[in-house]
Design an enzyme around this catalytic site. Structure first.
Site, short mmCIF file in Angstrom:
data_model
loop_
_atom_site.label_atom_id
_atom_site.label_comp_id
_atom_site.label_asym_id
_atom_site.label_seq_id
_atom_site.Cartn_x
_atom_site.Cartn_y
_atom_site.Cartn_z
N ASP A 210 0.84 -1.19 0.00
CA ASP A 210 0.00 0.00 0.00
C ASP A 210 0.89 1.25 0.00
O ASP A 210 2.09 1.18 0.25
CB ASP A 210 -0.90 -0.02 1.23
CG ASP A 210 -2.11 0.89 1.06
OD1 ASP A 210 -2.25 1.51 -0.01
OD2 ASP A 210 -2.91 0.97 2.00
N GLU A 392 -11.64 5.01 5.09
CA GLU A 392 -10.72 4.90 6.22
C GLU A 392 -11.21 5.68 7.45
O GLU A 392 -12.32 5.51 7.89
CB GLU A 392 -9.32 5.34 5.78
CG GLU A 392 -8.86 4.49 4.60
CD GLU A 392 -7.47 4.82 4.12
OE1 GLU A 392 -6.54 4.67 4.91
OE2 GLU A 392 -7.33 5.18 2.94
#
Ligand SMILES: *[C@@H]1O[C@H](CO)[C@@H](O)[C@H](O)[C@H]1NC(C)=O
Ligand SMILES: *[C@@H]1O[C@H](CO)[C@@H](O)[C@H](O)[C@H]1NC(C)=O
Ligand SMILES: *[C@@H]1O[C@H](CO)[C@@H](O)[C@H](O)[C@H]1NC(C)=O
Ligand SMILES: *[C@@H]1O[C@H](CO)[C@@H](O)[C@H](O)[C@H]1NC(C)=O
Length: 509
Positions: A210, A392
């Protein structure tokens, strides 16, 4: 004198042209092409292939100078916003030209942050689906044994078994969630991930970290980057989404390879996987995106209509029935997502209108009151409610309820009219207290722009086949709750879901 120079030049060009390059020969087996290319590559060229940089720091010159393997178009980073397909293609081709001007001319691959679109890719051949934009830069992407793009976004943040189940069931959109596997959160367990990938998926794609993901192997992040790179590459990450400080990454990895902290065999393994994907995509033969298919993007043909459902008058209600932004959720156009007409697509309302018989009247009322409901004599209602868009941290929430006035809409409509409730959410949400009123419940997750896919199953053109990739809780105080827990008492267990068959055979496609 001049004559001699020219002649020499002519000969050397001819000699170069005559050199047979096995890796460029389409007739050769894939493994031989990869092997041939790999043996020609210097360590610098290999390390470049393992480097993914953000589009903000990319230029054709940088692609060439550092042998960069991939560019990431980060979430909310589209340049310029709402750019046309032509603009994208021209931009990508500029970067590609930089990559192709290197000694070996290895094409780049583009990663883009997105949770939608890959669904399409799961069902279609990659070449037809996305020649240059592959999968999801979010965390991981790859290609399975059938040349199909697998979207592995969020892999480091969610739980592998559930995720694999989701993939195997064709659920491409899995977002960050509260639940956890046997109470243990998966934090960057690279060994486990790569082990799973190799065993369970027979994965032939590559593993990519990521954004600044390896930095977080240490706390605070980036405290010991050498350690991060060493551990990350050892554990099986093939390409590192750096994405900005790429010179540091290249220097550190070069050092680690030179000093033999990382064996060249691991580098070769990583580069082999990356090259395989590039070969499979046909990038060596057709590195440049072309403009031919631009007009087909989002064409009517691709939003093909399903057939009728006989009813006089139906109601479509709910905050999420006519809202593309909510349908898409986070990581869409903007990082946390948007509300409303953020992009082109088909809302569920439009899809229902498209699908029912032309004589069926479709009435839309976002939050109808009882009087209205009683006066209209609806045959049935489709209620679409859910969460607002988030990504998120923006989605952090201790109550896991849907957006107001969703529950009121469910209660009001379903007490009066026969109803199906569709929930648009990135995770299980509170629903148990409302179940008794409703006739059917569909967990649609975040279906993306094409609401037609929802109408297709609702009206029986396709069967329902999806199964829960997560446990659906009764109350939030049960969380975390996972299959295998001693006191496992879910509302809907992991793997739950009805299977239906299409109401009529599909017309030949
Ligand atoms: C690839 O295709 C074969 C044949 O259709 C199928 O059996 C197999 O499960 C597929 N593999 C994956 C990973 O989808
Ligand atoms: C950083 O990690 C390397 C590799 O594990 C280690 O040798 C070194 O001592 C670490 N440096 C610091 C400052 O902790
Ligand atoms: C989005 O566009 C549709 C169709 O033009 C319109 O009916 C709807 O009200 C718009 N939604 C919002 C939130 O602006
Ligand atoms: C649930 O939590 C969210 C975010 O913290 C908050 O905005 C919302 O008002 C809460 N809803 C209820 C019903 O408590």
């Amino acid at each position: 004198m001049l004559m001699t120079v020219l002649v020499l030049f002519f000969f050397s060009t001819a000699a170069a042209e005559a050199e047979y390059l096995k890796y460029k020969d389409l007739e050769q087996p894939l493994k031989d092409r990869i092997k041939d290319l790999l043996r020609r590559m210097t360590p610098e060229e290999k390390i470049g292939q393992m480097t993914q940089i953000d589009i903000k720091v990319a230029s054709p010159e940088i692609m060439e100078k550092y042998f960069i393997g991939s560019i990431l178009v980060g979430g909310g980073n589209e340049l310029p916003p709402k750019a046309s397909a032509e603009t994208w293609i021209n931009m990508v081709n500029e970067f590609q030209r930089g990559a192709l001007s290197t000694r070996l001319g290895i094409p780049i691959i583009i990663g883009t942050d997105a949770v939608h679109g890959q669904k399409q890719c799961l069902r279609t051949n990659v070449a037809a689906c996305a020649k240059h934009f592959v999968g999801d830069g979010g965390t991981m992407n790859g290609i399975d044994e059938n040349n199909t793009v697998i979207d592995l976004d969020g892999l480091l943040r969610i739980h592998m078994p559930a995720y694999l189940d989701a993939i195997s069931k064709g659920v491409a959109t899995v977002m960050i969630s509260y639940s956890s596997w046997n109470g243990k959160k998966m934090h960057a367990n690279y060994d486990l991930i790569t082990g799973y990938l190799k065993k369970e998926l027979k994965f032939k794609g590559f593993v990519i970290s990521d954004s600044e993901g390896i930095d977080k192997i240490t706390y605070p992040p980036h405290a010991n980057y050498t350690y991060s790179v060493q551990e990350g590459i050892h554990a099986g990450i093939d390409m590192v989404m750096v994405p900005e400080k790429f010179i540091e990454f290249i220097n550190v990895l070069t050092f680690l390879v030179k000093e033999k902290f990382i064996p060249i065999s691991r580098i070769n393994d990583a580069v082999e996987r990356i090259l395989r994907v590039k070969f499979l995509l046909g990038l060596f033969e057709n590195p440049m995106a072309d403009l031919n298919l631009v007009n087909q993007l989002g064409s009517q043909e691709h939003r093909e209509l399903a057939r009728e459902a006989k009813a006089q008058k139906i109601l479509v209600a709910g905050s999420h029935a006519n809202n593309i932004g909510y349908q898409c959720g986070g990581w869409t156009i903007e990082w946390p997502g948007l509300s409303g007409n953020s992009t082109i697509g088909t809302t569920i309302l439009t899809a229902v209108k498209n699908t029912v018989d032309p004589l069926t009247e479709v009435i839309y009322n976002e939050n109808p009151d009882r009087e209205f409901l009683k006066s209209k004599h609806f045959s049935y209602a489709v209620v679409v409610v859910g969460e607002l868009a988030y990504s998120e941290t923006v989605g952090g929430n201790m109550n896991l309820t849907i957006a107001e006035p969703g529950y009121d809409t469910i209660t009001n409509v379903c007490e009066v009219v026969k109803c199906v409730v569709l929930i648009i959410s990135g995770r299980p949400v509170v629903i148990e207290p409302y179940l008794e009123n409703l006739d059917a419940l569909v967990a649609a997750w975040l279906p993306g722009t094409e609401g037609q896919g929802i109408a297709d199953v609702l009206f029986g053109d396709y069967g329902f086949t999806g199964k829960l990739a997560r446990t659906w809780f009764r109350t939030v105080d049960q969380l975390p709750m996972n299959v295998g827990d001693q006191d496992y008492d879910p509302l809907f267990p992991f793997g739950y879901g009805l299977t239906t068959t299409p109401t009529e055979p599909l017309a030949a496609q």
